[in-house]
Design a protein around this motif. Structure first.
Motif, short mmCIF file in Angstrom:
data_model
loop_
_atom_site.label_atom_id
_atom_site.label_comp_id
_atom_site.label_asym_id
_atom_site.label_seq_id
_atom_site.Cartn_x
_atom_site.Cartn_y
_atom_site.Cartn_z
N PRO A 72 0.82 -1.21 0.00
CA PRO A 72 0.00 0.00 0.00
C PRO A 72 0.85 1.26 0.00
O PRO A 72 1.54 1.56 0.97
CB PRO A 72 -0.80 -0.12 1.31
N VAL A 73 0.82 2.00 -1.10
CA VAL A 73 1.62 3.20 -1.19
C VAL A 73 1.00 4.11 -2.25
O VAL A 73 0.55 3.64 -3.30
CB VAL A 73 3.09 2.89 -1.55
N ASN A 74 0.92 5.37 -1.94
CA ASN A 74 0.54 6.39 -2.92
C ASN A 74 1.79 7.15 -3.32
O ASN A 74 2.69 7.36 -2.50
CB ASN A 74 -0.48 7.37 -2.32
N ALA A 75 1.85 7.58 -4.57
CA ALA A 75 3.00 8.33 -5.09
C ALA A 75 4.31 7.62 -4.76
O ALA A 75 5.18 8.18 -4.09
CB ALA A 75 2.99 9.75 -4.53
N PRO A 76 4.48 6.36 -5.20
CA PRO A 76 5.63 5.57 -4.75
C PRO A 76 6.99 6.18 -5.06
O PRO A 76 7.89 6.12 -4.23
CB PRO A 76 5.43 4.23 -5.46
N HIS A 77 7.17 6.76 -6.25
CA HIS A 77 8.47 7.34 -6.55
C HIS A 77 8.76 8.53 -5.64
O HIS A 77 9.90 8.70 -5.16
CB HIS A 77 8.53 7.79 -8.02
N PHE A 78 7.76 9.32 -5.39
CA PHE A 78 7.92 10.45 -4.48
C PHE A 78 8.25 9.95 -3.07
O PHE A 78 9.14 10.49 -2.39
CB PHE A 78 6.64 11.28 -4.47
N VAL A 79 7.56 8.91 -2.63
CA VAL A 79 7.80 8.35 -1.31
C VAL A 79 9.24 7.86 -1.19
O VAL A 79 9.91 8.07 -0.17
CB VAL A 79 6.80 7.22 -1.01
N MET A 80 9.75 7.20 -2.24
CA MET A 80 11.13 6.73 -2.21
C MET A 80 12.10 7.90 -2.09
O MET A 80 13.13 7.81 -1.41
CB MET A 80 11.44 5.91 -3.46
N MET A 81 11.80 9.01 -2.76
CA MET A 81 12.64 10.20 -2.63
C MET A 81 12.60 10.75 -1.20
O MET A 81 13.62 11.16 -0.64
CB MET A 81 12.19 11.27 -3.62
N VAL A 82 11.40 10.73 -0.61
CA VAL A 82 11.27 11.18 0.77
C VAL A 82 12.07 10.29 1.70
O VAL A 82 12.77 10.77 2.60
CB VAL A 82 9.78 11.22 1.18
N GLN A 83 11.98 8.98 1.48
CA GLN A 83 12.72 8.06 2.34
C GLN A 83 14.22 8.28 2.22
O GLN A 83 14.96 8.23 3.21
CB GLN A 83 12.36 6.62 1.97
N ALA A 84 14.69 8.54 1.00
CA ALA A 84 16.11 8.82 0.82
C ALA A 84 16.53 10.08 1.57
O ALA A 84 17.60 10.14 2.17
CB ALA A 84 16.44 8.95 -0.66
N GLU A 85 15.66 11.09 1.57
CA GLU A 85 15.97 12.31 2.31
C GLU A 85 15.93 12.05 3.82
O GLU A 85 16.75 12.59 4.57
CB GLU A 85 15.00 13.42 1.93
N LEU A 86 14.97 11.23 4.26
CA LEU A 86 14.93 10.89 5.69
C LEU A 86 16.19 10.15 6.12
O LEU A 86 16.66 10.32 7.25
CB LEU A 86 13.69 10.03 5.98
N ASP A 87 16.74 9.33 5.23
CA ASP A 87 17.99 8.64 5.55
C ASP A 87 19.10 9.64 5.83
O ASP A 87 20.02 9.36 6.64
CB ASP A 87 18.41 7.74 4.38
N GLN A 88 19.05 10.80 5.17
CA GLN A 88 20.06 11.83 5.40
C GLN A 88 19.76 12.63 6.67
O GLN A 88 20.69 13.09 7.35
CB GLN A 88 20.10 12.79 4.20
N LEU A 89 18.48 12.79 7.00
CA LEU A 89 18.10 13.63 8.13
C LEU A 89 18.19 12.92 9.48
O LEU A 89 18.54 13.53 10.50
CB LEU A 89 16.67 14.14 7.93
N PHE A 90 17.86 11.63 9.50
CA PHE A 90 17.77 10.91 10.77
C PHE A 90 18.57 9.61 10.70
O PHE A 90 18.49 8.88 9.71
CB PHE A 90 16.31 10.57 11.11
N SER A 91 19.30 9.34 11.77
CA SER A 91 19.99 8.06 11.87
C SER A 91 18.99 6.99 12.29
O SER A 91 17.89 7.28 12.76
CB SER A 91 21.11 8.13 12.90
N ARG A 92 19.41 5.74 12.14
CA ARG A 92 18.52 4.64 12.54
C ARG A 92 18.17 4.74 14.02
O ARG A 92 17.02 4.55 14.42
CB ARG A 92 19.22 3.31 12.24
N GLN A 93 19.17 5.09 14.84
CA GLN A 93 18.93 5.17 16.27
C GLN A 93 17.94 6.30 16.59
O GLN A 93 17.08 6.15 17.47
CB GLN A 93 20.26 5.41 17.00
N GLN A 94 18.06 7.41 15.88
CA GLN A 94 17.13 8.51 16.12
C GLN A 94 15.69 8.11 15.78
O GLN A 94 14.75 8.51 16.47
CB GLN A 94 17.55 9.73 15.29
N VAL A 95 15.54 7.31 14.74
CA VAL A 95 14.20 6.84 14.38
C VAL A 95 13.66 5.95 15.49
O VAL A 95 12.50 6.06 15.90
CB VAL A 95 14.22 6.09 13.04
N TYR A 96 14.50 5.05 16.00
CA TYR A 96 14.07 4.18 17.10
C TYR A 96 13.69 5.00 18.32
O TYR A 96 12.65 4.79 18.94
CB TYR A 96 15.17 3.19 17.44
#
Length: 835
Positions: free
Chosen positions: A260-284
């Motif tokens: 289930p995903v809307n605007a999948p290519h856009f979402v992937m771009m957002v996820q890539a940006e989130l990878d730059q903004l937040f570390s895995r530990q920060q997400v946890y």
């Protein structure tokens, strides 16, 4: 002796104290290796549109993106790829890289930062699962030593296979995929057990920099990393040379398992940006994040539906014509003031592996065709440019020969294959004429044009020295996202725009942990130039010669728009904007397979047209705000100069203050002809036979074109009447191009090759020249040999091809006896057997 004993005891105590202090400083607060078994709950991450409507729930009860597998369920090739890439001595080392530790000490002693330490797989497990996020971010010897000590203890507490399984199940592989099973499903739409060697190598290479090597946002970088992994596997003996070569040639098809995903290519771009903004530990530690993006889901649905409908029409035309073979399309819609992306389609069907639907074509560099022309003309219109061009500058749209870096001839032709003679810059840009665009680039310079594109945010063009004048027709790769953002500078008055995806991020407690900050606006273009480009691109009358009136580029409101089509129909584009919206569309094939008979107007144009009408429905029309410093002046429509009483066609044109023409038009001349002979009237012509008419006093460059159009030329009347008047030059600004005597054919540095199948006598080429009316004869010379003399146009001789390097020129004799020699033109004739 007692004193010595006391000293030794004191030293021993001091060393013991220092040792204990050092141990406490380094290791006292380290967690137990057994804590590695504590499961880390993967928090929920919701990505929404700007109004809070769900685009993607990263973790959901049915489609979780984190699956633990036993090691024997993970392909051996993936295990080997990971070991070869991350830790080739994994099964023999004690869990630490001694050389890496020593290197860290050496760098520290030299006063440097610990940038690398050759972390083993065990060290990475210890660092990622036992150290805090803050400590993992440190680049110190202390952190390296603590990590190494933990890794040594982990290696004592767990079997090697257990450690490898932890690594493969817990590491982050980008796109919110934790572990290899989630990565295999995310990137290839299959379980990890079904991965090929090529796919395993790609996944193994992701952990070093998941955002950098994400194949959805940069497939070229991902494939380059995969090739590094395969080379390491070959070096370690995990694959044979033959298997290595075969795997390198295996195509990679990225297609995520439908979730289930809307605007999948856009979402992937957002996820890539989130990878730059937040570390895995920060997400946890956040307990879960809600990411509110810039996207409008209603607009997105319009974009997806319109794109899919247009591709269906192209591949199954209603009139029963053959398919146009167009299987991919992309659309970007953004706000020209803020750069916020309101809709983004990377391909119509993200889950269609047959058309490489998971590839985001909005991010792939492709040839832009004529869509690059507004940038070149904007550079030419810049007030500081020399010579100063205006929207009324007259440009010759006739056959023109340019020389490349290599000295070869380059002769651009218009898409329609016809020529329009003298045209003003406004017409040339609006109707997308190729020859004037190359002239504009020749005046601006390739280096300046590439630099200006970079100032607007297009960074994919590379070294300007790799381009020639064909760059004006779209000879350099650009991304749709970047080109759309570049056009935003025309819409917003000359400011560079950086596309952005995220508005804000909140944690599970509703606290805002990130808010997008708009960068300071940077002016990259004179506001008046931006307005002029917008005025030209929204001028339906000016583009009528190229596109007809009321074409799909007209959306019944003010909108500036430009199309682009590449050679062989590999790519076509439409990019257009209103004061409040910029939309770019690309149509083509991700495989770079050519389409069939699809232009920017017929392929991308309908998508742009219907999307603009859909999302702007009900909104008031808006005009481009005109900045101060512009003046409107009436000019002669053909020359762009001030009209004389003889000029029959006039237009009002906008100029930057101080750039309006000062010269009077010289193209139209009123003459009296004898109606019975069609020649100039003489003193003996009866008054009843005298007719006043207009003749064109055009430079020689335009005369062949004018004769082909059946226009009355003053030069022809003068010659036919035996007069020896001197025709007036048309435009001093471009006099070097419009010389009075020059060779038209052959082109400079042309290479002819003799055919072994044709008789030698039949292999001839025309030598042609052009001259003004006051030239009474033209003599052709080749290699200092006089070939012949002609006393009337057309000046053309046929010459039998002779092998060798040659020079041809002409000499013209004026009525007063003066002799002028043209510039010599070099060319080569080769035998059929020559290389």
């Amino acid at each position: 002796m007692k004193n010595v004993a006391r000293i030794l005891a004191g030293l021993a105590a001091l060393l013991l104290l220092l040792g204990w202090g050092g141990y406490a400083w380094l290791f006292a607060d380290l967690p137990s290796p057994q804590a590695i078994g504590d499961s880390l709950p993967l928090p929920r991450m919701r990505i929404t549109d700007r109004n809070g409507r769900l685009l993607y729930d990263v973790v959901d009860s049915e489609y979780g993106r984190h699956v633990n597998l036993p090691l024997n369920a993970i392909p051996l090739t993936l295990q080997q790829a990971t070991i070869a890439t991350e830790d080739k001595n994994f099964y023999t080392n004690p869990g630490v890289d001694v050389q890496g530790i020593l290197r860290a000490f050496w760098i520290n002693l030299r006063g440097g930062e610990v940038l690398a330490g050759g972390s083993t797989i065990t060290q990475q497990v210890a660092r990622n699962l036992l150290l805090t996020a803050d400590e993992r971010a440190e680049r110190t010897v202390r952190r390296k030593l603590r990590e190494s000590w933990l890794a040594w203890r982990v290696a004592r507490s767990f079997a090697k296979d257990e450690i490898l399984a932890l690594y493969l199940n817990q590491m982050y592989y980008g796109a919110m995929a934790y572990g290899v099973e989630a990565a295999a499903n995310t990137y290839f739409g299959k379980g990890v057990a079904d991965l090929t060697l090529a796919e395993s190598a790609l996944i193994a290479g992701l952990t070093q920099a998941p955002a950098v090597y994400n194949p959805f946002t940069d497939p070229e970088a991902a494939q380059a990393r995969q090739q590094v992994v395969l080379a390491l596997m070959l070096a370690e003996g995990y694959v044979t040379e033959e298997a290595h070569m075969l795997t390198l040639r295996e195509p990679l098809r990225y297609a995520a398992t439908p979730y289930p995903v809307n605007a999948p290519h856009f979402v992937m771009m957002v996820q890539a940006e989130l990878d730059q903004l937040f570390s895995r530990q920060q997400v946890y530690e956040s307990g879960g994040l809600t990411v509110r993006t810039t996207l409008d889901l209603d607009w997105q649905r319009h974009a997806e539906a319109i794109t899919a409908e247009q591709l269906a029409r192209l591949n199954a035309p209603a009139d029963g014509a053959p398919s146009h073979n167009a299987h991919n399309a992309a659309l970007v819609a953004l706000h020209p003031g803020t750069g916020q992306i309101w809709a983004l389609v990377g391909s119509p069907d993200y889950f269609d592996s047959g058309s490489s639907g998971a590839i985001n074509m909005a991010l792939q560099p492709r040839q832009p065709g004529s869509a690059l022309k507004p940038l070149i003309y904007a550079a030419a219109l810049t007030p500081a440019s020399s010579p100063a061009w205006t929207a009324a500058t007259m440009l010759p749209d006739v056959r023109t020969v340019f020389l490349t870096h290599e000295g070869a001839s380059y002769v651009p032709v218009n898409f329609s294959r016809d020529e329009r003679g003298p045209v003003r810059l406004r017409q040339a840009l609006a109707s997308s004429l190729n020859i004037p665009a190359v002239l504009a680039l020749d005046a601006v310079g390739v280096a300046r044009a590439v630099s200006f594109a970079g100032e607007l945010g297009i960074r994919t063009l590379g070294d300007p020295d790799t381009y020639d004048l064909s760059f004006a027709l779209g000879g350099g790769p650009v991304r749709l996202l970047d080109l759309t953002a570049a056009y935003a500078a025309f819409a917003n008055g000359g400011y560079r725009v950086t596309p952005n995806l995220i508005l804000d991020v909140t944690d599970v407690r509703g606290e805002v942990v990130y808010t997008a900050v708009s960068p300071d606006l940077l002016r990259v273009m004179d506001a008046r130039v931006a307005w002029l480009i917008s005025d030209i691109l929204s001028d339906d009358e000016a583009r009528a010669p190229g596109f007809g009136r009321n074409s799909l580029l007209n959306i019944d409101r003010v909108a500036a728009v430009k199309t682009g089509t590449t050679n062989d129909f590999h790519d076509n584009w439409t990019v257009g904007y209103t004061p409040d919206l910029v939309v770019g569309v690309w149509v083509g094939n991700a495989s770079n397979e050519p389409m069939r008979a699809v232009t920017g107007l017929s392929g991308a144009g309908p998508i742009w047209h219907y999307f603009m009408r859909a999302v702007l429905a009900g909104q008031p029309d808006a005009v481009f705000a005109q900045p101060p410093g512009l003046a409107q002046v009436e000019v002669c429509a053909l020359s762009g100069l001030l009209p004389t009483a003889d000029c029959p066609y006039r237009v009002r044109e906008w100029f930057l203050e101080g750039t309006a023409p000062q010269e009077m038009d010289t193209f139209y001349r009123q003459v009296v002809v004898d109606s019975t002979t069609g020649l100039l009237a003489t003193g003996s012509t009866p008054p009843a036979n005298r007719t006043v008419t207009l003749a064109l006093d055009l430079p020689p460059l335009f005369q062949p074109w004018a004769r082909a159009q059946g226009l009355t030329l003053l030069d022809d009347l003068l010659r036919a009447s035996g007069e020896e008047e001197t025709a007036v030059a048309a435009s001093a600004a471009i006099t070097p191009t419009l010389s009075a005597l020059r060779v038209l054919s052959p082109d400079p540095n042309t290479i002819y090759r003799l055919s072994p199948t044709l008789p030698t006598a039949a292999q001839q080429v025309p030598l042609t020249a052009v001259a003004t009316a006051d030239v009474v004869e033209v003599a052709f010379w080749l290699d200092d040999i006089h070939l012949g003399t002609l006393t009337a146009p057309p000046y053309e001789l046929w010459w039998p091809l002779t092998p060798g390097a040659h020079w041809v020129w002409v000499e013209g004799v004026w009525g007063d006896g003066r002799v002028v020699r043209s510039e010599p033109v070099p060319f080569v004739v080769r035998d059929a057997v020559e290389p």
